[in-house]
Design a protein around this motif. Structure first.
Motif, short mmCIF file in Angstrom:
data_model
loop_
_atom_site.label_atom_id
_atom_site.label_comp_id
_atom_site.label_asym_id
_atom_site.label_seq_id
_atom_site.Cartn_x
_atom_site.Cartn_y
_atom_site.Cartn_z
N GLU A 312 -11.55 -13.61 -45.82
CA GLU A 312 -10.59 -14.58 -45.28
C GLU A 312 -10.95 -16.00 -45.71
O GLU A 312 -11.88 -16.60 -45.17
CB GLU A 312 -10.55 -14.49 -43.76
N VAL A 328 -5.52 -16.88 -45.48
CA VAL A 328 -5.06 -15.57 -45.95
C VAL A 328 -6.13 -14.56 -45.58
O VAL A 328 -7.33 -14.81 -45.76
CB VAL A 328 -4.83 -15.56 -47.46
N THR A 329 -5.71 -13.42 -45.05
CA THR A 329 -6.64 -12.35 -44.70
C THR A 329 -6.32 -11.13 -45.55
O THR A 329 -5.17 -10.67 -45.59
CB THR A 329 -6.53 -11.97 -43.21
N ALA A 330 -7.33 -10.59 -46.23
CA ALA A 330 -7.18 -9.36 -46.99
C ALA A 330 -8.18 -8.35 -46.44
O ALA A 330 -9.39 -8.63 -46.39
CB ALA A 330 -7.44 -9.61 -48.48
N TYR A 357 -4.54 -0.96 -46.65
CA TYR A 357 -4.83 -2.36 -46.87
C TYR A 357 -3.93 -3.21 -45.98
O TYR A 357 -2.86 -2.79 -45.53
CB TYR A 357 -4.60 -2.75 -48.33
N GLU A 358 -4.37 -4.42 -45.71
CA GLU A 358 -3.56 -5.40 -44.98
C GLU A 358 -3.74 -6.75 -45.66
O GLU A 358 -4.86 -7.20 -45.91
CB GLU A 358 -3.99 -5.51 -43.52
N ILE A 359 -2.63 -7.39 -45.96
CA ILE A 359 -2.64 -8.75 -46.50
C ILE A 359 -1.72 -9.60 -45.65
O ILE A 359 -0.53 -9.28 -45.52
CB ILE A 359 -2.20 -8.79 -47.97
N THR A 360 -2.26 -10.63 -45.04
CA THR A 360 -1.45 -11.49 -44.18
C THR A 360 -1.78 -12.95 -44.45
O THR A 360 -2.89 -13.30 -44.83
CB THR A 360 -1.71 -11.21 -42.68
N GLY A 382 3.00 -10.84 -43.15
CA GLY A 382 2.22 -10.06 -44.09
C GLY A 382 2.70 -8.64 -44.18
O GLY A 382 3.80 -8.29 -43.74
#
Length: 640
Positions: A312, A328-330, A357-360, A382
């Motif tokens: 992050e 941004v959080t990956a 996966y999570e991208i926000t 996201g």
């Protein structure tokens, strides 16, 4: 029988003593969890409660679950289904903590397989290490992503602030075959703050009658053993922390021919972060971390693991009256669960190896329009694997009516992504559902607070709407996870602190809850319409401190189709009352560095039992379902 506990930390700095601080100073303490940046509690977005180390000591708290008893709207529970959990504003729709996100120094400890496996933290986290516990009630997804639905709990560690090298260790013994021992070291090593700790603990998980298949009953006590260890290092702009929690216990599974099994759980969190200022107005930070949950045990217990790796980067700035943060959080999530869950003769894979996966992206802007008026606007958007996270806002205003009065009004939204169990299960009895949608909550919070040097009162009203609740459809075999209808909840919270003199401190609070839901829904939630507490701490003199905490809970309400009273197990107590008292003796000339600790927990000995098939589920409120008397000693060494 023997019981050993660690003793809550005692400040060695007289100027930090609880009774020497005005309530206005307590209210102005900086908190992190509400905005991912330090800000005064009085102006933090949303409903925030802080329990600091001095309050933990004054009321003799020994576990995080007990600390939650001082937070209006937060209900600590224990049950024979092996979980200790926290229900915030009654939103525990299953036996798992799926709607409360726990942070350690701002970093999420999230379990992505089934949710709720962070229960060991509630018992084993060493309170000596904590400077404060921050509880944000209401949606937190605007900054923290999935699972911050009902609230966020942030555990903030103490840091060495001088050249003093402190060693403390403690143990308590008592009457429920329990023990706790603790040791910790904090200090500066070449001007670098360093903290190392470790603890061991045993407690009865629950006590009660188990109904066997031949209708006979057996009185059983299942001990639960575990502990924690950790290291924290702060070297200039670089911070590192690692925390390990382990747990072993016995539990029942009502769907199995062999109902009793031994489970073990290991949780580990590692984080490395870097933060630096760019000029006077900008700040850049990058955080990377990994959380691992591993569990298993004797048949028919399932074995498996889940992990989340997270990176992050964030940018924040403060320009005159504007404060903002963008990030941004990956995250990469993985894991599996092996062995049969519902039939010991089936040894196939319940959850195959899964990867998600999570991208926000998230941001929040605070604008001080005037000296007494502040606007807050936050947003997160996201994508999580196949499911779009959508837009989740936070909009609010803080208005200072006068020097004593403050008003807050907020609207917020949050979400929970389906866990791997709900998405990926492949079993003859239960099937996952790839078409599940995110659970979603929308909440309105209104708060009015009054604060002087001796009295502080906060009153809150809230209304939450939960949509797409994920439940099992039991209409046919195999069972399948589906999204159910809307659940609505509204309520009131009252929180107050009063210091009539420099020797006495009083804390009191209460909660009223009202739920509306479709009667056809199978919801395992157990809630109460009214909950309340009042505590008094008294510094009798320089060497004696007394504390007492009374708790009340009205008759539990079950939203399950079957009435509690008609199921197996002991009768339900109409109203539940609990009383804890404690005494700390320290600073004696002939006991320099030692502290003697005495405590009696749940003197009224009341408990709540709900029957579930052939297993009595013991849900305890207060946290202990038996009276417990214990005594302990602690030693503190402070040197260069």
């Amino acid at each position: 029988m023997l019981l050993l506990f660690f003793v809550p930390s005692q400040s060695t700095n007289a100027e930090d003593d609880l009774f020497d601080m005005s309530l206005q100073e307590l209210m102005s303490v900086d908190v992190y969890a509400a905005s991912k940046t330090l800000e005064p509690l009085s102006s933090a977005p949303g409903s925030v409660t802080v329990i600091n180390a001095h309050m933990i000591e004054a009321f003799g708290m020994t576990t995080l679950s007990e600390v939650m008893a001082l937070v209006p709207g937060a209900t600590p529970l224990k049950s024979s289904s092996y979980r200790s959990s926290i229900a915030i504003r009654g939103t525990q729709f299953t036996g798992r903590d799926q709607h409360v996100l726990v942070l350690i120094n701002g970093f999420p400890v999230r379990e992505v397989f089934i949710g709720g496996l962070n229960m060991a933290l509630y018992t084993y986290v060493p309170l000596e290490q904590l400077e404060r516990v921050e509880v944000v009630k209401g949606p937190g997804s605007v900054l923290y992503g999935s699972s911050a639905v009902a609230g966020v709990i942030n555990l903030v560690s103490k840091q060495a602030k001088s050249s003093d090298f402190t060693i403390n260790a403690g143990a308590l013994a008592g009457t429920q075959d329990e023990y706790r021992v603790y040791a910790g070291v904090t200090g500066l090593v070449h001007e670098t703050p360093l903290s190392v700790y470790g603890s061991l603990y045993q407690e009865p998980l629950w006590q009660g009658e188990f109904v066997l298949e031949d209708s006979t009953t057996s009185q059983l006590t299942f001990p639960r053993q575990g502990g924690a260890a950790g290291i924290e290092l702060h070297a200039g702009s670089v911070n590192f922390q690692t925390h390990l929690v382990f747990d072993e216990f016995k539990s029942f599974n009502t769907r199995l021919v062999t109902p009793l099994n031994t489970m073990h759980l290991v949780q580990m969190m590692n984080e490395l972060s870097w933060q630096t200022a760019v000029g006077e107005e900008w700040e850049v930070a990058v955080s990377a971390g990994h959380t691992l949950f591993s569990w298993g045990g004797s048949e028919p217990a399932r074995d498996g693991y889940s992990s989340e790796a997270l990176v992050e980067p964030t940018v924040s700035w403060h320009i005159e009256r504007l404060q903002a943060i963008l990030g941004v959080t990956a995250a990469l999530r993985s894991g599996n669960a092996l062995e049969g869950v519902f039939d010991p003769e089936i040894a196939d894979t319940v959850i195959p190896n899964f990867h998600a996966y999570e991208i926000t992206g998230f941001g929040q802007l605070k604008w001080d329009a005037f000296n007494n008026l502040q606007f807050v606007l936050g947003m997160q958007a996201g994508k999580v694997q196949e499911v779009a996270a959508g837009l989740h806002p936070r909009i609010g205003v803080n208005y200072g009516l006068s020097e004593e009065w403050m008003a807050k009004l907020y609207y917020g939204s949050a979400y929970r992504v389906p866990y791997a169990l709900e998405f990926e299960t492949d079993h003859p009895l239960i099937q996952g559902n790839k078409n599940l949608e995110n659970e979603r909550v929308e909440t309105i919070d209104a708060e009015v607070s009054y604060s002087t040097e001796k009295l502080q009162i906060q009153g809150r009203w809230f209304h939450s709407s939960y949509d797409n609740i994920i439940r099992l459809d039991a209409s046919e075999i195999p069972l399948q996870y589906v999204n159910k209808d809307l659940i609505e909840c509204h309520g009131f919270e009252l929180e107050s602190h009063w210091a009539p003199s420099s020797e006495v401190f009083v804390v009191a609070g209460g909660t009223y809850l009202d739920f509306h839901l479709d009667e056809s829904m199978l919801v395992e939630q157990i809630a109460s319409e009214f909950e309340g507490f009042v505590g008094v701490a008294w510094h009798v003199n320089t060497w004696l401190q007394l504390g007492g905490l009374y708790q009340f809970r009205s008759k539990p309400i079950s939203y399950s189709p079957n009435e509690i009273e008609t199921t197996l197990g002991a009768p339900v107590i109409e109203d539940i009352h609990g009383l804890d008292v404690n005494a700390n003796i320290a600073n004696l000339d002939w006991l320099s560095g030692f502290q003697l600790y005495l405590k009696a927990t749940n003197l009224l000995g009341q408990e709540f039992r709900q029957g579930e098939a052939n297993r009595p589920v013991v849900t305890s409120f207060p946290v202990r379902n038996e009276t417990c008397v214990h005594i302990g000693v602690r030693y503190i060494f402070v040197g260069d």
